[in-house]
Design an enzyme around this catalytic site. Structure first.
Site, mmCIF file in Angstrom:
data_model
loop_
_atom_site.group_PDB
_atom_site.id
_atom_site.type_symbol
_atom_site.label_atom_id
_atom_site.label_comp_id
_atom_site.label_asym_id
_atom_site.label_seq_id
_atom_site.Cartn_x
_atom_site.Cartn_y
_atom_site.Cartn_z
ATOM 1 N N ARG A 88 0.847 -1.118 -0.025
ATOM 2 C CA ARG A 88 -0.098 0.011 0.049
ATOM 3 C C ARG A 88 1.005 1.291 -0.176
ATOM 4 O O ARG A 88 2.031 1.230 0.288
ATOM 5 C CB ARG A 88 -0.969 0.137 1.036
ATOM 6 C CG ARG A 88 -1.935 -1.046 1.398
ATOM 7 C CD ARG A 88 -2.683 -1.272 2.612
ATOM 8 N NE ARG A 88 -3.884 -2.034 2.747
ATOM 9 C CZ ARG A 88 -3.602 -3.156 3.285
ATOM 10 N NH1 ARG A 88 -2.451 -3.443 3.780
ATOM 11 N NH2 ARG A 88 -4.554 -3.927 3.484
ATOM 12 N N LYS A 127 -1.686 -1.936 8.208
ATOM 13 C CA LYS A 127 -2.900 -1.408 8.848
ATOM 14 C C LYS A 127 -2.991 -1.812 10.413
ATOM 15 O O LYS A 127 -2.945 -2.922 10.680
ATOM 16 C CB LYS A 127 -4.097 -1.338 8.237
ATOM 17 C CG LYS A 127 -4.201 -0.745 6.785
ATOM 18 C CD LYS A 127 -5.673 -0.900 6.375
ATOM 19 C CE LYS A 127 -6.042 0.113 5.187
ATOM 20 N NZ LYS A 127 -7.120 -0.288 4.573
ATOM 21 N N HIS A 173 -3.044 2.725 -5.579
ATOM 22 C CA HIS A 173 -3.924 1.613 -5.227
ATOM 23 C C HIS A 173 -4.126 0.734 -6.335
ATOM 24 O O HIS A 173 -4.530 -0.375 -6.612
ATOM 25 C CB HIS A 173 -5.110 2.099 -4.514
ATOM 26 C CG HIS A 173 -5.948 1.003 -3.838
ATOM 27 N ND1 HIS A 173 -5.312 0.415 -2.733
ATOM 28 C CD2 HIS A 173 -6.944 0.592 -3.908
ATOM 29 C CE1 HIS A 173 -6.133 -0.404 -2.257
ATOM 30 N NE2 HIS A 173 -7.357 -0.521 -2.749
ATOM 31 N N ARG A 219 -1.292 -1.383 -7.055
ATOM 32 C CA ARG A 219 -1.621 -2.634 -6.379
ATOM 33 C C ARG A 219 -2.610 -3.642 -6.984
ATOM 34 O O ARG A 219 -2.353 -4.861 -6.857
ATOM 35 C CB ARG A 219 -2.198 -2.044 -4.855
ATOM 36 C CG ARG A 219 -2.348 -3.026 -3.862
ATOM 37 C CD ARG A 219 -2.766 -2.349 -2.523
ATOM 38 N NE ARG A 219 -3.508 -3.143 -1.713
ATOM 39 C CZ ARG A 219 -3.107 -4.065 -0.747
ATOM 40 N NH1 ARG A 219 -1.834 -4.070 -0.705
ATOM 41 N NH2 ARG A 219 -3.853 -4.536 0.239
ATOM 42 N N HIS A 273 -4.321 -8.545 3.529
ATOM 43 C CA HIS A 273 -5.773 -8.442 3.688
ATOM 44 C C HIS A 273 -5.993 -9.245 5.030
ATOM 45 O O HIS A 273 -5.629 -10.329 5.473
ATOM 46 C CB HIS A 273 -6.737 -9.172 2.595
ATOM 47 C CG HIS A 273 -6.751 -8.164 1.648
ATOM 48 N ND1 HIS A 273 -7.095 -8.667 0.196
ATOM 49 C CD2 HIS A 273 -6.421 -6.899 1.117
ATOM 50 C CE1 HIS A 273 -6.894 -7.542 -0.553
ATOM 51 N NE2 HIS A 273 -6.588 -6.615 -0.022
ATOM 52 N N TYR A 278 -9.939 -10.630 -6.715
ATOM 53 C CA TYR A 278 -9.210 -10.605 -7.673
ATOM 54 C C TYR A 278 -9.175 -12.041 -8.604
ATOM 55 O O TYR A 278 -8.828 -12.062 -9.717
ATOM 56 C CB TYR A 278 -7.622 -10.454 -7.286
ATOM 57 C CG TYR A 278 -7.380 -9.074 -6.715
ATOM 58 C CD1 TYR A 278 -7.233 -8.029 -7.546
ATOM 59 C CD2 TYR A 278 -7.466 -9.013 -5.085
ATOM 60 C CE1 TYR A 278 -7.328 -6.763 -6.605
ATOM 61 C CE2 TYR A 278 -7.467 -7.854 -4.603
ATOM 62 C CZ TYR A 278 -7.221 -6.508 -5.492
ATOM 63 O OH TYR A 278 -7.090 -5.521 -4.871
#
Length: 379
Positions: A215, A239, A313, A316, A339, A348
């Site tokens: 990211r 994150k 993004h 990504r 994730h 995806y």
């Protein structure tokens, strides 16, 4: 872990906002900060709380002269009808926009406000504690507010994403364009000088997005000492302040080596500057900001497409789609992208429609063949 100037600035803004907030909001922020909620999210939540408390005052629901004096007992007594009126106000309020125009909030901003309030009410009713060991209050009106989001199939979401990402060939062509063709498009001497100075750095950033899928925020926070070129691994901060290690493709490692070979001499970046990606400002090295990284990605992709640029993004997304096209499974991709929910990663698996289109083409061909046979047969 070291913080970028942007992160320090965000923390300063949080502290400034807290000076106007009730004590229970201050407690909430301190608690969530310890739990690892990102400073970005906390700051956005504080802006939402400020707006909500100001609305309570305007509507006469809060009699306090300042926001800090609004008691939590008022929140305990809020009715569902009141919260629905506030959400309606969020959707209908006109806010200033560019060139003296106005606009209304999008669904994403409204939903952010609802999420922020749900988080605060959950904290106040479940995680707080008085001297008697009880929560501040127990009636959670926000639990009655349901978020209605637009339903889309995974295939539909994938199609929307696939229209704005680079395919396998375009990824190769894009990096080749930046390395060998972009400079010829520049007309001013200053632009050429800056590109010449930053070429290795910028290529390393672009190649890293497309060679690892990390990211924007993770890229800006990479520490030089956390890059293992030999093992092709980089330790990053995900994150929620989660530490993780991500694998990097050969081409990106090659561009990183080229950048690291000139980083100290060209940017005066000594060991005292821990962040990997830096710029030269006032004769000294400074960490490259998220905004600067975002701008350089947009600049190069716009030049490549001769039109609208792309965000980090989208690069990504491009990596993730290419990962699946080349046989990567969904569990490996989940770990690579960081994730927390595999449902997000499953998006995806729908990005490559080649097999699906081939089936449809065969169906069309066979149906046409049957029509031809019928038309040729005697009545």
């Amino acid at each position: 872990m070291a913080m970028t100037p942007e992160e320090l600035q965000i923390l300063q803004r949080i502290e400034t906002q807290l000076t106007t907030m009730p004590f229970y909001v201050v407690e909430y922020v301190r608690s969530k900060k310890r739990a690892g909620l990102s400073p970005d999210t906390l700051l956005q939540y504080l802006y939402r709380y400020q707006h909500f408390f100001q609305w309570l005052q305007r509507e006469g629901l809060a009699q306090s002269s300042d926001l800090a004096s609004i008691p939590y007992t008022l929140l305990a007594e809020m009715k569902k009808h009141d919260m629905e009126l506030y959400i309606e106000y969020l959707r209908e309020e006109t806010i200033p926009y560019e060139k003296e125009t106005t606009k209304k909030r999008g669904d994403a901003v409204v939903n952010l406000s609802i999420h922020a309030l749900k988080s605060l009410f959950n904290y106040l009713t479940k995680e707080t504690e008085t001297e008697d060991g009880e929560s501040y209050f127990y009636r959670n009106v926000m639990s009655k507010i349901v978020l209605h989001t637009k339903k889309e199939t995974a295939s539909r979401r994938a199609q929307k994403i696939s229209s704005v990402i680079l395919n396998e060939q375009e990824i190769h062509e894009f990096l080749h364009f930046v390395e060998h063709e972009y400079e010829a498009m520049l007309t001013s001497g200053i632009s050429k000088q800056r590109f010449s100075r930053d070429k290795e750095r910028d290529l390393a950033i672009l190649s890293l997005f497309l060679g690892s899928g990390i990211r924007l925020g993770e890229t800006a926070r990479i520490l030089t000492k956390k890059v293992n070129l030999k093992k092709q691994l980089i330790d990053i901060k995900r994150k929620g302040a989660k530490e993780d290690t991500v694998g990097v493709m050969d081409q990106a490692i090659g561009h990183l080596k080229s950048y690291l070979s000139i980083r100290e001499s060209r940017y005066k970046a000594s060991n005292e500057v821990p962040f990997l990606f830096v710029t030269l400002y006032g004769g000294a090295a400074r960490p490259l900001s998220r905004r600067s990284i975002e701008n350089l990605v947009n600049k190069y992709t716009a030049a490549f497409a001769q039109g609208e640029g792309m965000s980090p993004h989208k690069l990504r997304h491009s990596f993730a789609a290419d990962f699946i096209r080349n046989g990567g499974n969904i569990v490996l991709l989940r770990d690579q992208l960081g994730h927390s929910n595999i449902e997000t990663t499953s998006l995806y698996t729908n990005l490559s429609n080649k097999d699906n289109q081939q089936v449809l083409n065969r169906m069309e061909k066979n149906r046409t063949k049957q029509l031809d046979i019928r038309s040729e047969s005697p009545n």
